[in-house]
Scaffold this motif. Structure first.
Motif, PDB file in Angstrom:
ATOM      1  N   VAL A   1     -18.697 -32.001 -14.608  1.00 22.09           N
ATOM      2  CA  VAL A   1     -18.638 -32.424 -13.218  1.00 22.09           C
ATOM      3  C   VAL A   1     -19.677 -31.672 -12.399  1.00 22.09           C
ATOM      4  O   VAL A   1     -20.061 -30.550 -12.740  1.00 22.09           O
ATOM      5  CB  VAL A   1     -17.226 -32.201 -12.605  1.00 22.09           C
ATOM      6  CG1 VAL A   1     -16.199 -33.080 -13.294  1.00 22.09           C
ATOM      7  CG2 VAL A   1     -16.813 -30.744 -12.662  1.00 22.09           C
TER       8      VAL A   1
ATOM      9  N   LYS B   1     -10.015 -36.983  -9.400  1.00 21.32           N
ATOM     10  CA  LYS B   1     -11.323 -37.281  -8.811  1.00 21.32           C
ATOM     11  C   LYS B   1     -12.232 -37.992  -9.814  1.00 21.32           C
ATOM     12  O   LYS B   1     -12.953 -38.924  -9.451  1.00 21.32           O
ATOM     13  CB  LYS B   1     -11.963 -35.982  -8.299  1.00 21.32           C
ATOM     14  CG  LYS B   1     -13.191 -36.230  -7.473  1.00 21.32           C
ATOM     15  CD  LYS B   1     -12.890 -37.013  -6.200  1.00 21.32           C
ATOM     16  CE  LYS B   1     -14.171 -37.267  -5.437  1.00 21.32           C
ATOM     17  NZ  LYS B   1     -14.036 -38.243  -4.389  1.00 21.32           N
TER      18      LYS B   1
ATOM     19  N   GLU C   1     -20.380 -30.223  -8.537  1.00 20.57           N
ATOM     20  CA  GLU C   1     -19.654 -29.826  -7.334  1.00 20.57           C
ATOM     21  C   GLU C   1     -20.628 -29.339  -6.278  1.00 20.57           C
ATOM     22  O   GLU C   1     -21.672 -28.759  -6.606  1.00 20.57           O
ATOM     23  CB  GLU C   1     -18.707 -28.657  -7.630  1.00 20.57           C
ATOM     24  CG  GLU C   1     -17.506 -28.996  -8.439  1.00 20.57           C
ATOM     25  CD  GLU C   1     -16.610 -27.783  -8.644  1.00 20.57           C
ATOM     26  OE1 GLU C   1     -15.407 -27.944  -8.463  1.00 20.57           O
ATOM     27  OE2 GLU C   1     -17.113 -26.696  -8.992  1.00 20.57           O
ATOM     28  N   SER C   2     -20.256 -29.554  -5.040  1.00 22.50           N
ATOM     29  CA  SER C   2     -20.982 -28.991  -3.911  1.00 22.50           C
ATOM     30  C   SER C   2     -19.956 -28.584  -2.864  1.00 22.50           C
ATOM     31  O   SER C   2     -19.106 -29.391  -2.481  1.00 22.50           O
ATOM     32  CB  SER C   2     -21.947 -30.018  -3.330  1.00 22.50           C
ATOM     33  OG  SER C   2     -22.664 -29.457  -2.251  1.00 22.50           O
TER      34      SER C   2
ATOM     35  N   THR D   1     -20.004 -39.715  -6.405  1.00 21.90           N
ATOM     36  CA  THR D   1     -19.204 -40.141  -5.269  1.00 21.90           C
ATOM     37  C   THR D   1     -20.147 -40.896  -4.321  1.00 21.90           C
ATOM     38  O   THR D   1     -21.304 -40.494  -4.167  1.00 21.90           O
ATOM     39  CB  THR D   1     -18.616 -38.906  -4.549  1.00 21.90           C
ATOM     40  OG1 THR D   1     -17.780 -38.217  -5.476  1.00 21.90           O
ATOM     41  CG2 THR D   1     -17.815 -39.285  -3.322  1.00 21.90           C
TER      42      THR D   1
ATOM     43  N   ASP E   1      -9.412 -31.830 -12.580  1.00 17.70           N
ATOM     44  CA  ASP E   1     -10.444 -32.753 -12.082  1.00 17.70           C
ATOM     45  C   ASP E   1     -10.103 -34.228 -12.334  1.00 17.70           C
ATOM     46  O   ASP E   1     -10.825 -35.110 -11.864  1.00 17.70           O
ATOM     47  CB  ASP E   1     -11.788 -32.465 -12.760  1.00 17.70           C
ATOM     48  CG  ASP E   1     -12.312 -31.072 -12.475  1.00 17.70           C
ATOM     49  OD1 ASP E   1     -12.160 -30.599 -11.327  1.00 17.70           O
ATOM     50  OD2 ASP E   1     -12.877 -30.460 -13.403  1.00 17.70           O
TER      51      ASP E   1
ATOM     52  N   GLY F   1     -17.296 -26.961  -3.116  1.00 23.44           N
ATOM     53  CA  GLY F   1     -15.920 -27.154  -3.573  1.00 23.44           C
ATOM     54  C   GLY F   1     -15.513 -28.595  -3.776  1.00 23.44           C
ATOM     55  O   GLY F   1     -14.387 -28.866  -4.180  1.00 23.44           O
ATOM     56  N   LEU F   2     -16.413 -29.545  -3.480  1.00 21.15           N
ATOM     57  CA  LEU F   2     -16.102 -30.960  -3.658  1.00 21.15           C
ATOM     58  C   LEU F   2     -16.665 -31.464  -4.975  1.00 21.15           C
ATOM     59  O   LEU F   2     -17.841 -31.208  -5.282  1.00 21.15           O
ATOM     60  CB  LEU F   2     -16.705 -31.796  -2.533  1.00 21.15           C
ATOM     61  CG  LEU F   2     -16.182 -31.581  -1.133  1.00 21.15           C
ATOM     62  CD1 LEU F   2     -17.011 -32.392  -0.134  1.00 21.15           C
ATOM     63  CD2 LEU F   2     -14.711 -31.968  -1.048  1.00 21.15           C
ATOM     64  N   LEU F   3     -15.868 -32.192  -5.740  1.00 21.46           N
ATOM     65  CA  LEU F   3     -16.347 -32.821  -6.961  1.00 21.46           C
ATOM     66  C   LEU F   3     -17.088 -34.086  -6.537  1.00 21.46           C
ATOM     67  O   LEU F   3     -16.493 -34.980  -5.941  1.00 21.46           O
ATOM     68  CB  LEU F   3     -15.158 -33.146  -7.876  1.00 21.46           C
ATOM     69  CG  LEU F   3     -15.515 -33.457  -9.317  1.00 21.46           C
ATOM     70  CD1 LEU F   3     -14.336 -33.126 -10.222  1.00 21.46           C
ATOM     71  CD2 LEU F   3     -15.910 -34.887  -9.493  1.00 21.46           C
ATOM     72  N   ILE F   4     -18.406 -34.142  -6.831  1.00 25.99           N
ATOM     73  CA  ILE F   4     -19.225 -35.246  -6.320  1.00 25.99           C
ATOM     74  C   ILE F   4     -19.911 -36.055  -7.409  1.00 25.99           C
ATOM     75  O   ILE F   4     -20.598 -37.029  -7.124  1.00 25.99           O
ATOM     76  CB  ILE F   4     -20.283 -34.721  -5.323  1.00 25.99           C
ATOM     77  CG1 ILE F   4     -21.165 -33.657  -5.979  1.00 25.99           C
ATOM     78  CG2 ILE F   4     -19.604 -34.199  -4.056  1.00 25.99           C
ATOM     79  CD1 ILE F   4     -22.352 -33.218  -5.143  1.00 25.99           C
TER      80      ILE F   4
ATOM     81  N   VAL G   1     -25.771 -27.726  -5.563  1.00 28.60           N
ATOM     82  CA  VAL G   1     -24.898 -28.379  -6.533  1.00 28.60           C
ATOM     83  C   VAL G   1     -24.820 -27.552  -7.809  1.00 28.60           C
ATOM     84  O   VAL G   1     -25.834 -27.094  -8.320  1.00 28.60           O
ATOM     85  CB  VAL G   1     -25.413 -29.794  -6.864  1.00 28.60           C
ATOM     86  CG1 VAL G   1     -24.628 -30.424  -8.005  1.00 28.60           C
ATOM     87  CG2 VAL G   1     -25.326 -30.679  -5.628  1.00 28.60           C
TER      88      VAL G   1
ATOM     89  N   CYS H   1     -19.992 -36.902 -12.084  1.00 30.66           N
ATOM     90  CA  CYS H   1     -19.431 -36.654 -13.403  1.00 30.66           C
ATOM     91  C   CYS H   1     -20.273 -37.324 -14.476  1.00 30.66           C
ATOM     92  O   CYS H   1     -21.101 -38.189 -14.191  1.00 30.66           O
ATOM     93  CB  CYS H   1     -17.993 -37.151 -13.494  1.00 30.66           C
ATOM     94  SG  CYS H   1     -17.818 -38.947 -13.309  1.00 30.66           S
TER      95      CYS H   1
END
Length: 157
Positions: free
Chosen positions: A50, A19, A52-53, A79, A16, A55-58, A7, A60
């Motif tokens: 934010v 999301k 990310e892992s 998320t 962003d 490429g996914l924003l997971i 991450v 904030c």
């Protein structure tokens, strides 16, 4: 697999917003976070970070200045499915370092996740020591007179 090793945390950008809005609204629907409109997120995007892992924003969080020496961590969320993997800690650490770089010595939050914040170096404090918060935000909250959130504080001095 432990995601927290893959991450990364960065400052949020306009791309962003969708999301961020989805994450925050998920918590707002449960009554555990104030909702934020997409317009408000756009206006305040420079206060958000934010996680990310791949490429996914997971995740904030944001840092809002309440006074010359006080900021609040807000809108801290993940998320669904990513809680308990160290991501919140990475976000809090990033936000605390951001406060430190701005010369701010007090970081507070109102939370239901007291143990999480204590694990990250915060202590319980009475809410009424933050009149800046009360006058800036609480007067607009539907829970103003029945707030059940718990105040926590981390001093950086």
């Amino acid at each position: 697999m432990n995601l927290s090793t893959t991450v990364s945390v960065r400052k949020a950008s306009i791309s962003d917003i969708e999301k961020l809005h989805d994450i925050i609204q998920g918590y707002a629907k449960q009554g555990i976070m104030l909702p934020r409109s997409k317009e408000m997120l756009e206006e305040q995007i420079d206060t958000f970070v934010v996680a990310e892992s791949d490429g996914l924003l997971i995740g904030c969080g944001s840092l809002t200045r309440l006074g010359p020496d006080l900021v609040e961590i807000r809108s801290l969320g993940m998320t669904p499915g990513y809680k308990g993997q160290g991501i919140g800690g990475k976000l809090v650490n990033f936000l605390v370092e951001e406060a430190r770089s701005q010369g701010i010595i007090k970081v507070m939050a109102l939370t239901y996740e007291v143990a999480f914040f204590q694990k990250n170096g915060f202590t319980l404090v009475p809410k009424d020591i933050f009149p800046e918060k009360v006058w800036k935000d609480c007067m607009h909250c539907k829970k103003q007179y029945c707030c059940d959130e718990i105040a926590v504080l981390k001093r950086l001095d």
